[in-house]
Design an enzyme around this catalytic site. Sequence first.
Site, PDB file in Angstrom:
ATOM      1  CB  CYS A  34      -0.920   0.007   1.213  1.00  0.00           C
ATOM      2  SG  CYS A  34      -2.098  -1.353   1.265  1.00  0.00           S
ATOM      3  CB  VAL A  35       4.043   2.167   1.719  1.00  0.00           C
ATOM      4  CG1 VAL A  35       5.095   3.268   1.562  1.00  0.00           C
ATOM      5  CG2 VAL A  35       3.527   2.143   3.156  1.00  0.00           C
TER       6      VAL A  35
END
Length: 351
Positions: free
Chosen positions: A96-97
Amino acid sequence: MVAARVASSVVRRQVRYVAPVPAGTARGLVAEVYAQAQDEQKLVVPPVLLHSPAPPVLAAYWMLMREPLIAGRVVDRRTKEAVAAGVSVANTCPYCVDMHSISLYDLATEDDAEAVADDRMADLGDPVVRAVAGWARQAHTGATVPPFPAAHGPELVGVVVAFHYLARVVNVFLPDHLLPAGLSGAARRRFKRAVGRLLRPTLRAAPRPGRSLALLPVAALPLDAGWAAADPVVAGAAARAYRAFDLAGAEAVPASVRALVRDRLDGWDGQPPGPGRRWCDEAVGGLPERDRAAGRLALLTAFASYLVDDEVVAGFRRVEPTDRALVQAVAWAAYAAAREVGRRCAGPVTR
């Protein structure tokens, strides 16, 4: 057409533990969600695909994420992507980062995108991005004052809730990183820059609010989702999604496990419960033996999703062998934690 099928096959192979419904064979509710995702994201992305064995959970995830983040509203997409990236860092979700720092390459600056990805919030040059990313990074503790006006609360708290949910689910079902392994720092930047340009049309679009609401039945907004109440569309999405996740939990997660997770969330200080899984093994020791595998999966998903591994999933599978049950159980546990974070964000929102 051939390229589209190849791309779809590649993204399906990213999903672990379950077999996603292929876009070409999707029917009913799954096909409806896929159509919206394809239209607005130009691809049925892995976070959508992984939910497909449990259609109501798929719809719940889509509306919980779409309405505050993707739909055109009051808050600009740059600010919302900064919040999503901050939450992803808080949940130790490298996939997700990567995704949301890529978005910030186009919407903010490369240096700010990398500062968020590296958890260097104080180094952010843009004061708006710095403020909201820093707030989102700590929102689960309930100890930070939101740095935005009350009118922005439904969208930005909505993004926090959606990504506290999604980061946990992604940690279970998707690879550790979105980007290819072994890239140097300079190569990572070039890759992110290129992907950011490809995403630009979707990042700068503003789809109409409320499109997803017809996917699930009307439901009442719970009191602890008061953060959404001022925006009827976000409130409608949260109410419907919460109801769907509750039904999924009732179907796939034993009552003893749901009670244990909720009890521990009540006393959660927002910090990881430990460096390993001993705390989890001790916690499930008081459960009926048949419920312990589900308890282990649910507790780890809620509090340390990055520790869910093949052994934990296999233990759950021995009792509940279907893809549907696995998606429902993980989704319920992730939702339970995200719902608690939303409750903690529901206090006064000030400038």
